[in-house]
Scaffold this motif. Structure first.
Motif, PDB file in Angstrom:
ATOM      1  N   UNK A   1       0.766  -1.181   0.007  1.00 42.84           N
ATOM      2  CA  UNK A   1       0.056  -0.159   0.030  1.00 42.84           C
ATOM      3  C   UNK A   1       0.687   1.412   0.052  1.00 42.84           C
ATOM      4  N   UNK A   2       1.708   1.220   0.741  1.00 40.12           N
ATOM      5  CA  UNK A   2       2.640   2.645   0.701  1.00 40.12           C
ATOM      6  C   UNK A   2       3.198   2.861  -0.744  1.00 40.12           C
TER       7      UNK A   2
ATOM      8  N   UNK B   1       0.285   3.908  -2.972  1.00 38.89           N
ATOM      9  CA  UNK B   1      -0.231   5.140  -2.777  1.00 38.89           C
ATOM     10  C   UNK B   1       0.682   6.358  -3.069  1.00 38.89           C
ATOM     11  N   UNK B   2       2.028   6.217  -2.891  1.00 42.27           N
ATOM     12  CA  UNK B   2       2.968   7.313  -3.531  1.00 42.27           C
ATOM     13  C   UNK B   2       2.775   7.479  -5.111  1.00 42.27           C
TER      14      UNK B   2
ATOM     15  N   UNK C   1      -7.412   1.401  -1.743  1.00 44.37           N
ATOM     16  CA  UNK C   1      -7.571   0.408  -0.807  1.00 44.37           C
ATOM     17  C   UNK C   1      -9.123   0.565  -0.193  1.00 44.37           C
TER      18      UNK C   1
ATOM     19  N   UNK D   1      -6.878   7.761   1.481  1.00 48.09           N
ATOM     20  CA  UNK D   1      -7.355   6.203   1.867  1.00 48.09           C
ATOM     21  C   UNK D   1      -8.630   6.573   2.675  1.00 48.09           C
ATOM     22  N   UNK D   2      -9.343   5.678   3.237  1.00 48.45           N
ATOM     23  CA  UNK D   2     -10.477   5.558   4.001  1.00 48.45           C
ATOM     24  C   UNK D   2     -10.205   6.503   5.280  1.00 48.45           C
TER      25      UNK D   2
ATOM     26  N   UNK E   1      -8.683   9.247   5.363  1.00 47.08           N
ATOM     27  CA  UNK E   1      -8.567  10.701   5.171  1.00 47.08           C
ATOM     28  C   UNK E   1      -9.765  11.412   4.807  1.00 47.08           C
TER      29      UNK E   1
ATOM     30  N   UNK F   1     -22.002   5.121   8.333  1.00 45.06           N
ATOM     31  CA  UNK F   1     -21.169   4.372   7.351  1.00 45.06           C
ATOM     32  C   UNK F   1     -21.874   3.168   6.999  1.00 45.06           C
TER      33      UNK F   1
ATOM     34  N   UNK G   1     -12.291  13.676   9.572  1.00 47.14           N
ATOM     35  CA  UNK G   1     -11.697  12.385   8.916  1.00 47.14           C
ATOM     36  C   UNK G   1     -11.000  11.485  10.184  1.00 47.14           C
ATOM     37  N   UNK G   2     -10.889  10.450   9.992  1.00 49.99           N
ATOM     38  CA  UNK G   2     -10.503   9.404  11.315  1.00 49.99           C
ATOM     39  C   UNK G   2      -9.151   9.771  11.593  1.00 49.99           C
ATOM     40  N   UNK G   3      -8.189   9.925  10.487  1.00 51.14           N
ATOM     41  CA  UNK G   3      -6.798  10.356  10.836  1.00 51.14           C
ATOM     42  C   UNK G   3      -6.466  11.361  11.670  1.00 51.14           C
ATOM     43  N   UNK G   4      -7.291  12.323  11.766  1.00 53.53           N
ATOM     44  CA  UNK G   4      -7.247  13.350  12.868  1.00 53.53           C
ATOM     45  C   UNK G   4      -7.190  13.008  14.209  1.00 53.53           C
TER      46      UNK G   4
ATOM     47  N   UNK H   1       1.380   8.489   7.196  1.00 50.03           N
ATOM     48  CA  UNK H   1       2.261   7.426   6.642  1.00 50.03           C
ATOM     49  C   UNK H   1       2.324   6.170   7.405  1.00 50.03           C
TER      50      UNK H   1
ATOM     51  N   UNK I   1      -1.197   4.420   7.422  1.00 51.30           N
ATOM     52  CA  UNK I   1      -1.293   3.362   6.089  1.00 51.30           C
ATOM     53  C   UNK I   1      -0.575   2.191   6.043  1.00 51.30           C
ATOM     54  N   UNK I   2       0.683   2.289   6.697  1.00 45.36           N
ATOM     55  CA  UNK I   2       1.621   1.210   6.998  1.00 45.36           C
ATOM     56  C   UNK I   2       1.208   0.220   8.040  1.00 45.36           C
TER      57      UNK I   2
ATOM     58  N   UNK J   1      -3.941   0.164   7.708  1.00 44.17           N
ATOM     59  CA  UNK J   1      -4.783  -0.015   6.674  1.00 44.17           C
ATOM     60  C   UNK J   1      -4.978  -1.548   6.269  1.00 44.17           C
TER      61      UNK J   1
END
Lengths: 328, 328
Positions: A99-100, A103-104, A120, A306-307, A309, B134, B311-314, B321, B324-325, B328
């Motif tokens: 995935x990384x 993504x890039x 993804x 991704x989900x 974000x 969702x 957004x969930x990442x917050x 990064x 995602x690694x 995800x």
């Protein structure tokens, strides 16, 4: 406002997207792209044209979002960055370790083109990932567990069919009930993937084949079966078609975490899916995120997402006011 | 980077936030505000000061996020808009019907001040709302069900304690197993709240009180109990303290939806919580969203938000990064 949507790749997943679009009145299916001869492809939706894949670039201005329904092994790593240079795209790339890199590459292409790409998307990666993330943020002092199944593993079914003397076969991944219960009890056990799952095989042998040898070869197959508690059932081609024709799947994401002055309180968060059709459910997730891609693009955003974000409200056909009133 | 955080209101929820902050190394607790005499309030964290609530405005520049831990009935509707004019704030406002009004007032105050407010954070509203949203976006052709419990209902426990002859009491809301199973079967049954739940009461009667009359009064109490299958158990004060001293809660959000050419495929999405401590879990959700408020504010956003807008990442301490690694 109608979201002009196209499907790129028309296997089980592409068909699922075509059907999912019917449940989303703000979508308008404008075309299906395939690498096969378009004449040979029959689709469900009257009035929609099937085009050869190469034709997609010439329809750049007629498509708001392209949902890429190809495989993760060799197609998506190439197609998604390539198509993100022309379209807002969604894919279901599911090779977790890669995935990384995916993504890039996609991010660079999408940013250069001013397009949105969401990669993804599906249930794992996808909804399961979201639940791993939300739960870990809420209960940092904890541990999570993902169980898959009961469901059909395409890779393991393929592996069975490569065994000499096997005419056809299907493999189900099945969570171990005792492992599930141990996790739910809050004991935070250490469990390997093979301790969490058993593998159930349904095999059609060729006439005169040595069934004992087939069973031995399956059960000792490295990586696929050797570390698992594996059951091999021999059945007829008719029974396979009748009882094992579907593509069900599902699974569980469970986090157990602690809070309190001395970690005295346990909390269990459990998310589970029980799906009659793995591709149709994955397709339904893709369509919801296609709506988000369309909106983000309209708002001027670009690049790969991704989900993680995407704010949940972007997935819904309803306004923020309606969501607060009816869903909160 | 440390998020300078303060707690406004120091009941069970405020205490939960204080403890949750210990699990989040990017937070720094800079003060606790109470309407009681600060001298009379004992807290868990050495070195942190307790201030009178009125003092909060003078500490405007020392607080990045204020977590408001007051009640929804009368305090939050007033306090959240008032405090959002000075601070980035989080609350757990849970009177579902009044959320739109609370949102509008808080939004106006926060926007005018250039601050972020996130309201109705917790598990219902909160994580349950997210799961309703969702799931509805993924399976538009479906129906969702929320079950609460097994857990302590503060409102119903208070109602019991108002019955003449009752010295003390506690009420558990309990999901009906058959209703849960009917929903999980995919039958999409029509179920009222009282068909989904039973009410279990543990009552300490005063010496010489008429227990039969207490039981009758509880079971026939309008709105609270009359429509439910209610059980009343008389116990001693000691047993109540020993066996029913906690504040557990939890519940289920289940959506069953259909896909396929003729709606032939069913999918069940189930989210459940099993919480030893309702306030400590709610507090843990508040802290995760406090991180989001801090970041959104740093990025220049302002106004009122709900869990749907984030957004969930917050919520995570990790970078995109890393997410995602690893997630995800």
């Amino acid at each position: 406002m109608s979201i002009r949507t196209a499907i790129f790749g028309y296997g089980n997943l592409g068909k699922g997207v075509e059907l999912a679009i019917r449940n989303n009145p703000d979508f308008n299916l404008v075309g299906i792209f395939t690498r096969r001869d378009p004449e040979s492809v029959k689709i469900y939706t009257p009035g929609v044209k099937v085009y050869h894949a190469e034709k997609v670039f010439s329809m750049k201005d007629e498509i708001d979002v392209l949902i890429i329904c190809s495989g993760s092994a060799t197609d998506l790593p190439k197609q998604t960055p390539e198509l993100a240079a022309y379209f807002n795209v969604i894919d279901s790339f599911d090779t977790h370790a890669n995935i990384p890199v995916h993504f890039e590459k996609t991010d660079a292409a999408a940013k250069a083109a001013g397009k949105i790409a969401i990669i993804s998307v599906g249930w794992d990666p996808g909804m399961f990932s979201l639940n791993r993330l939300y739960s870990a943020c809420i209960l940092p002092d904890g541990k999570d567990y993902t169980f898959w199944g009961k469901g059909v593993s395409q890779g393991h079914s393929d592996a069975i069919r490569r065994v000499p003397g096997v005419k056809n076969g299907k493999q189900y991944t099945v969570p171990v009930p005792e492992a599930l219960e141990a996790v739910r009890s809050g004991k935070n056990p250490e469990l390997t993937t093979s301790q969490k799952h058993t593998r159930e095989c349904f095999v059609v042998a060729e006439d005169g084949a040595d069934k004992a040898e087939i069973e031995r070869q399956i059960k000792t197959m490295p990586n696929y079966f050797d570390e698992y508690n594996t059951t091999v059932n021999f059945i007829t081609e008719e029974e396979l078609a009748e009882k094992h024709g579907g593509i069900p799947h599902g699974g569980f994401v469970i986090r157990c975490g602690k809070t309190g002055l001395n970690n005295e309180n346990s909390h269990i968060i459990e998310y589970s899916l029980k799906l009659d059709s793995n591709p149709e459910f994955t397709a339904s997730v893709l369509v919801a995120y296609a709506r988000a891609a369309y909106r983000l693009s309209k708002e001027g955003f670009s690049g790969c997402k991704t989900v993680f974000d995407i704010a949940p409200s972007y997935l819904s056909i309803y306004s923020s006011e309606e969501l607060r009133k009816h869903f909160l």
